[in-house]
Design an enzyme around this catalytic site. Structure first.
Site, short mmCIF file in Angstrom:
data_model
loop_
_atom_site.label_atom_id
_atom_site.label_comp_id
_atom_site.label_asym_id
_atom_site.label_seq_id
_atom_site.Cartn_x
_atom_site.Cartn_y
_atom_site.Cartn_z
N TYR A 108 30.73 -81.77 54.63
CA TYR A 108 30.09 -80.71 53.85
C TYR A 108 28.65 -80.58 54.34
O TYR A 108 27.96 -81.58 54.53
CB TYR A 108 30.08 -81.07 52.35
CG TYR A 108 29.34 -80.06 51.52
CD1 TYR A 108 30.02 -78.98 50.95
CD2 TYR A 108 27.97 -80.16 51.32
CE1 TYR A 108 29.34 -78.02 50.21
CE2 TYR A 108 27.28 -79.21 50.59
CZ TYR A 108 27.97 -78.14 50.04
OH TYR A 108 27.29 -77.19 49.31
N GLU A 196 26.33 -72.27 53.47
CA GLU A 196 27.18 -73.44 53.24
C GLU A 196 28.32 -73.46 54.23
O GLU A 196 28.97 -72.44 54.44
CB GLU A 196 27.73 -73.37 51.81
CG GLU A 196 28.61 -74.54 51.43
CD GLU A 196 29.25 -74.35 50.06
OE1 GLU A 196 28.79 -74.98 49.11
OE2 GLU A 196 30.20 -73.55 49.96
#
Ligand code: GDP
Ligand code: MN
Length: 385
Positions: A108, A196
């Site tokens: 992530y 993101e």
């Protein structure tokens, strides 16, 4: 302002961040052709303004072009409900077809604006993928964060520290350092509130790649980027929000039954607080801003009335720049035009307040006026019974 995954990936790619080869399709036939082009084995991904698609059935690994077409027929026009869409869900109108990639590891990585420190914060975890929310709540120590100093910017040693936290070494680690620095450039140059990549992957063949991407632009900076308005997909927005945008009004949908018309964000917050205090539940709020005109107030009033959840209207306006009689005219005009019979409570103060109240009281509308916020809130709650 949100954009789709495929648009976010195009931006990342322009900054040297590797993405899978892919095509955007608007019909099931296009999906089939794109799948053929990718060699049959591919990933078909619904494009909506929300994440959590994988678990909601919006992302699928496909083995034959016919299977891609079948799945696309099922997806197009379907409303996907994920934890990020709200219960009403979002309709799928665009599909991204990408080459299938063999994934070895999922990470992530994001950069977002942290409102409390007023700085960009880099967030990374070696446990990326679809379970990231659970990782964050159950094992927060697996999430690494780094606040970026706006004067020095992100330094390569800091990016390297993050890459090492992800457990990378050798050339992939150096690739990751560059990727992180490039991601920060995207943030700055494109005025992002969020970028993101989840998952950022290392492929079986050992390459770093952004498998998913999400970008949110800072609404306050849209005027600096001429291309942004054309990137919007209006099918993903609430029609009332689009209408409000046209008249430069800020409209926020909430879940209660009282429509709120206010001027100024601070007053909006105070209004919601006081309404709640008196047991009222706001259905929405519409901020007409400081110097709104009669037409703007009328438009705002009509937008509030188009919300089927609205059973009563609460107007809380301080007539400083905007005169109270002008506001009253706007309300009367709009209410008359749409034959509004709902109860209305108007709390206003400021210049020409007496004239404003007189106009409203003599208008024949189901309206009550008040100078006091608490009193006004209890009145609208009482009128709704
Ligand atoms: P999200 O659920 O909306 O965040 O959608 P993602 O784009 O992240 O897709 C969900 C999951 O599908 C990812 O976490 C990956 O594990 C998987 N996935 C996406 N693309 C590929 C691919 O090309 N190959 C493989 N094997 N898995 C993929
Ligand atoms: Mn994802």
């Amino acid at each position: 302002m949100n954009i789709h995954e495929y648009q976010a990936k195009e931006i990342l790619n322009a900054y040297g961040i590797p993405i899978p080869r892919g095509r955007v399709a608007l019909t099931a036939d296009q999906v089939e052709r794109a799948a053929k082009e990718m060699g049959g084995r591919c990933v078909v991904k619904a494009q909506i303004y929300a994440g959590g698609r994988g678990k909601a059935g919006g992302v699928k690994l496909i083995h034959h072009p016919e299977q891609a077409q079948e799945y696309a027929k099922e997806l197009f026009g379907k409303t996907l409900v994920t934890p990020q869409t709200g219960p009403e869900g979002l309709k799928v109108r665009r599909i991204l077809v990408e080459e299938a990639v063999d994934i070895a590891r999922e990470f992530y990585l994001s950069i977002t604006l942290d409102r409390s420190s007023s700085r960009y914060v880099l967030i990374a975890s070696a446990e990326g993928g679809m379970e990231i929310e659970e990782v964050a709540s159950k094992t927060p120590e697996k999430i690494h964060t780094l606040t970026i100093d706006p004067f020095t910017g992100l330094r390569s040693y800091q990016a390297r520290w993050i890459a090492l936290q992800l457990g990378l070494s050798g050339s992939v680690c150096e690739d990751c350092v560059n990727l992180i620095l490039n991601l920060y450039r995207v943030c700055l140059e494109k005025d992002c509130a969020l970028v993101e990549i989840n998952p950022l992957v290392v492929t079986r063949a050992g390459w770093l790649m952004a498998m998913d991407a999400k970008i949110t632009f800072d609404d306050n900076a849209i005027f600096r980027h001429r291309e942004y308005p054309d990137m919007m997909d209006y099918s993903q927005l609430d029609p009332l929000e689009i209408n409000a945008g046209k008249y430069d009004l800020a409209y926020i949908k909430l879940s209660g039954s009282i429509g709120c018309l206010v001027n100024g964000a601070g007053l909006a917050m105070a209004t919601l607080d006081v309404l709640k205090e008196y047991g009222g539940e706001p259905a929405n709020f519409l901020d007409v801003g400081g110097g709104a005109t009669r037409e703007k107030v009328a438009e705002a009033f009509k937008i509030i009335l188009q919300d089927a959840d609205v059973k009563g209207i609460f107007v809380n306006i301080f007539g400083g720049i905007m005169r109270c009689d002008v506001i009253a005219h706007g309300i009367i005009e709009a209410a008359g035009e749409v034959n509004c019979t709902l109860p209305i409570v108007v709390r206003m103060d400021g210049s020409q307040v007496e004239e404003g109240k007189r106009l409203l009281t003599e208008s024949g509308l189901n309206v009550q006026c008040s100078d006091n916020l608490g009193d006004a809130a209890s009145k609208i709650v009482g009128m709704l019974g």
